[in-house]
Write an enzyme that holds these catalytic residues in place. Sequence first.
Site, PDB file in Angstrom:
ATOM      1  N   SER A  14      -8.164 -23.491   2.938  1.00 36.92           N
ATOM      2  CA  SER A  14      -8.028 -24.558   1.942  1.00 36.92           C
ATOM      3  C   SER A  14      -9.227 -24.678   1.006  1.00 36.92           C
ATOM      4  O   SER A  14      -9.573 -25.779   0.569  1.00 36.92           O
ATOM      5  CB  SER A  14      -7.750 -25.904   2.624  1.00 36.92           C
ATOM      6  OG  SER A  14      -6.535 -25.842   3.348  1.00 36.92           O
TER       7      SER A  14
ATOM      8  N   ASN B  53      -6.365 -13.553  -1.036  1.00 33.19           N
ATOM      9  CA  ASN B  53      -5.292 -13.166  -0.118  1.00 33.19           C
ATOM     10  C   ASN B  53      -3.982 -13.728  -0.656  1.00 33.19           C
ATOM     11  O   ASN B  53      -3.689 -14.903  -0.486  1.00 33.19           O
ATOM     12  CB  ASN B  53      -5.618 -13.729   1.279  1.00 33.19           C
ATOM     13  CG  ASN B  53      -4.546 -13.392   2.292  1.00 33.19           C
ATOM     14  OD1 ASN B  53      -3.657 -12.589   2.020  1.00 33.19           O
ATOM     15  ND2 ASN B  53      -4.630 -13.995   3.469  1.00 33.19           N
ATOM     16  N   TRP B  54      -3.216 -12.854  -1.314  1.00 35.39           N
ATOM     17  CA  TRP B  54      -1.974 -13.322  -1.956  1.00 35.39           C
ATOM     18  C   TRP B  54      -0.844 -13.518  -0.941  1.00 35.39           C
ATOM     19  O   TRP B  54       0.220 -14.025  -1.294  1.00 35.39           O
ATOM     20  CB  TRP B  54      -1.533 -12.319  -3.036  1.00 35.39           C
ATOM     21  CG  TRP B  54      -2.395 -12.324  -4.264  1.00 35.39           C
ATOM     22  CD1 TRP B  54      -3.515 -13.076  -4.482  1.00 35.39           C
ATOM     23  CD2 TRP B  54      -2.200 -11.525  -5.438  1.00 35.39           C
ATOM     24  NE1 TRP B  54      -4.035 -12.790  -5.733  1.00 35.39           N
ATOM     25  CE2 TRP B  54      -3.249 -11.841  -6.338  1.00 35.39           C
ATOM     26  CE3 TRP B  54      -1.265 -10.572  -5.833  1.00 35.39           C
ATOM     27  CZ2 TRP B  54      -3.368 -11.246  -7.591  1.00 35.39           C
ATOM     28  CZ3 TRP B  54      -1.380  -9.969  -7.079  1.00 35.39           C
ATOM     29  CH2 TRP B  54      -2.418 -10.312  -7.949  1.00 35.39           C
ATOM     30  N   LYS B  55      -1.056 -13.048   0.277  1.00 39.76           N
ATOM     31  CA  LYS B  55      -0.021 -13.166   1.324  1.00 39.76           C
ATOM     32  C   LYS B  55       1.310 -12.598   0.811  1.00 39.76           C
ATOM     33  O   LYS B  55       1.300 -11.575   0.137  1.00 39.76           O
ATOM     34  CB  LYS B  55       0.087 -14.617   1.797  1.00 39.76           C
ATOM     35  CG  LYS B  55      -1.282 -15.174   2.213  1.00 39.76           C
ATOM     36  CD  LYS B  55      -1.212 -16.481   2.933  1.00 39.76           C
ATOM     37  CE  LYS B  55      -2.648 -16.937   3.263  1.00 39.76           C
ATOM     38  NZ  LYS B  55      -2.673 -18.155   4.065  1.00 39.76           N
TER      39      LYS B  55
ATOM     40  N   GLU C 110      -2.464 -15.451  10.715  1.00 36.43           N
ATOM     41  CA  GLU C 110      -1.003 -15.345  10.569  1.00 36.43           C
ATOM     42  C   GLU C 110      -0.469 -14.084  11.242  1.00 36.43           C
ATOM     43  O   GLU C 110       0.705 -14.010  11.600  1.00 36.43           O
ATOM     44  CB  GLU C 110      -0.624 -15.405   9.077  1.00 36.43           C
ATOM     45  CG  GLU C 110      -0.745 -16.826   8.552  1.00 36.43           C
ATOM     46  CD  GLU C 110      -1.015 -16.955   7.060  1.00 36.43           C
ATOM     47  OE1 GLU C 110      -0.844 -15.972   6.323  1.00 36.43           O
ATOM     48  OE2 GLU C 110      -1.410 -18.059   6.644  1.00 36.43           O
TER      49      GLU C 110
ATOM     50  N   HIS D 116      -6.058 -11.514  10.595  1.00 41.80           N
ATOM     51  CA  HIS D 116      -5.756 -12.831  10.023  1.00 41.80           C
ATOM     52  C   HIS D 116      -4.945 -13.638  11.037  1.00 41.80           C
ATOM     53  O   HIS D 116      -4.118 -13.083  11.759  1.00 41.80           O
ATOM     54  CB  HIS D 116      -4.973 -12.664   8.718  1.00 41.80           C
ATOM     55  CG  HIS D 116      -4.858 -13.929   7.946  1.00 41.80           C
ATOM     56  ND1 HIS D 116      -3.950 -14.911   8.274  1.00 41.80           N
ATOM     57  CD2 HIS D 116      -5.567 -14.402   6.895  1.00 41.80           C
ATOM     58  CE1 HIS D 116      -4.096 -15.921   7.434  1.00 41.80           C
ATOM     59  NE2 HIS D 116      -5.073 -15.645   6.591  1.00 41.80           N
TER      60      HIS D 116
ATOM     61  N   GLU E 111     -12.256 -18.547   9.661  1.00 41.92           N
ATOM     62  CA  GLU E 111     -11.094 -19.293   9.173  1.00 41.92           C
ATOM     63  C   GLU E 111     -10.522 -20.137  10.310  1.00 41.92           C
ATOM     64  O   GLU E 111      -9.660 -19.657  11.061  1.00 41.92           O
ATOM     65  CB  GLU E 111     -10.014 -18.330   8.688  1.00 41.92           C
ATOM     66  CG  GLU E 111     -10.437 -17.464   7.527  1.00 41.92           C
ATOM     67  CD  GLU E 111      -9.223 -17.040   6.707  1.00 41.92           C
ATOM     68  OE1 GLU E 111      -9.206 -17.345   5.512  1.00 41.92           O
ATOM     69  OE2 GLU E 111      -8.292 -16.439   7.250  1.00 41.92           O
TER      70      GLU E 111
ATOM     71  N   GLY F  93      -6.677 -18.240  -0.102  1.00 43.06           N
ATOM     72  CA  GLY F  93      -5.234 -18.020  -0.064  1.00 43.06           C
ATOM     73  C   GLY F  93      -4.570 -18.689  -1.261  1.00 43.06           C
ATOM     74  O   GLY F  93      -4.610 -18.170  -2.381  1.00 43.06           O
ATOM     75  N   GLY F  94      -3.993 -19.858  -1.031  1.00 44.93           N
ATOM     76  CA  GLY F  94      -3.228 -20.580  -2.056  1.00 44.93           C
ATOM     77  C   GLY F  94      -3.876 -20.616  -3.438  1.00 44.93           C
ATOM     78  O   GLY F  94      -3.230 -20.303  -4.446  1.00 44.93           O
TER      79      GLY F  94
ATOM     80  N   GLY G  20      -4.101 -23.245   4.691  1.00 43.13           N
ATOM     81  CA  GLY G  20      -2.898 -23.706   4.001  1.00 43.13           C
ATOM     82  C   GLY G  20      -2.558 -25.171   4.245  1.00 43.13           C
ATOM     83  O   GLY G  20      -1.427 -25.589   3.980  1.00 43.13           O
TER      84      GLY G  20
HETATM   85  P1  PGA Z   1      -5.670 -20.927   2.176  1.00 39.21           P
HETATM   86  O1  PGA Z   1      -5.551 -19.538   2.985  1.00 39.21           O
HETATM   87  O2  PGA Z   1      -6.823 -20.776   1.217  1.00 39.21           O
HETATM   88  O3  PGA Z   1      -4.342 -21.062   1.480  1.00 39.21           O
HETATM   89  O4  PGA Z   1      -5.913 -21.989   3.167  1.00 39.21           O
HETATM   90  C1  PGA Z   1      -6.683 -18.853   3.403  1.00 39.21           C
HETATM   91  C2  PGA Z   1      -6.277 -17.648   4.208  1.00 39.21           C
HETATM   92  O5  PGA Z   1      -5.235 -17.686   4.868  1.00 39.21           O
HETATM   93  O6  PGA Z   1      -6.956 -16.628   4.214  1.00 39.21           O
END
Ligand code: PGA
Length: 228
Positions: free
Chosen positions: A192, A7-9, A88, A86, A155, A212-213, A161
């Site tokens: 994370s 997930n590159w956001k 977010e 998600h 999640e 994500g990150g 994050g």
């Molecule tokens: P993260 O994000 O690995 O940076 O914690 C995961 C996600 O939001 O899907």
Amino acid sequence: MKIFIANWKLHPLKFKDASALCAKISGIKTKNKVVLCPPLPYLPLLKTKFELGAQNISAEKEGAFTGEVSAAMLKQFKVKYAIIGHSERRELGETDFEINKKIAQALENKIVPVLCVGFGIQKDEAEEEVLGHLKRQLQEDLQGIDPKKVLVAYEPVWAIGTGKPATPEHAERVAMFIRIQFKVSKILYGGSSNAENFREFLERQIDGLLVGGASLDPKQFGEMIQSK
Ligand code: PGA
């Protein structure tokens, strides 16, 4: 075979950087399933041997919905997966009712929904309460949906994050609960996860990771997707 969803956001800012990241990841040999979910405008332009996914889709198919992009449109650009619900996006006001419609739209267009649950959960909450919370979320999100066609990513919102993942034991217990209660096809963990901790999750009854990150770092993500 494990599943890794990147997930590159809202990254990278420049297409040339997205293209370079995609090329580096795509050069890695793996038997695992890898899905890259870049920002929308990059989707039709990226060349990869891996699958592509969207980070969101519209709950509607077509019509007067300014700014929306539908599953029916995305499927024409080789999009095979869609992250839905998600945290977010839930944070921005997305409801379980809309999420349910989005899942239906994805399936109607042969796009695999990756349903994220875990929004609204507190870090210090008792596990029983967490499970109750997830049960309510999943009941609404999956209403009228064939659960076998859906991937679920657990999640916990506090782990996203923050550099503070859930314990693999907790993630596994939640995954087992979801598997038994809802009969979904596969369950991933997200929050994370990185090259240091991913093995501890994959050793357990967890089918893969939503990353994500760490998915923006080809060295780290490369190490993760090569896991046997
Ligand atoms: P993260 O994000 O690995 O940076 O914690 C995961 C996600 O939001 O899907």
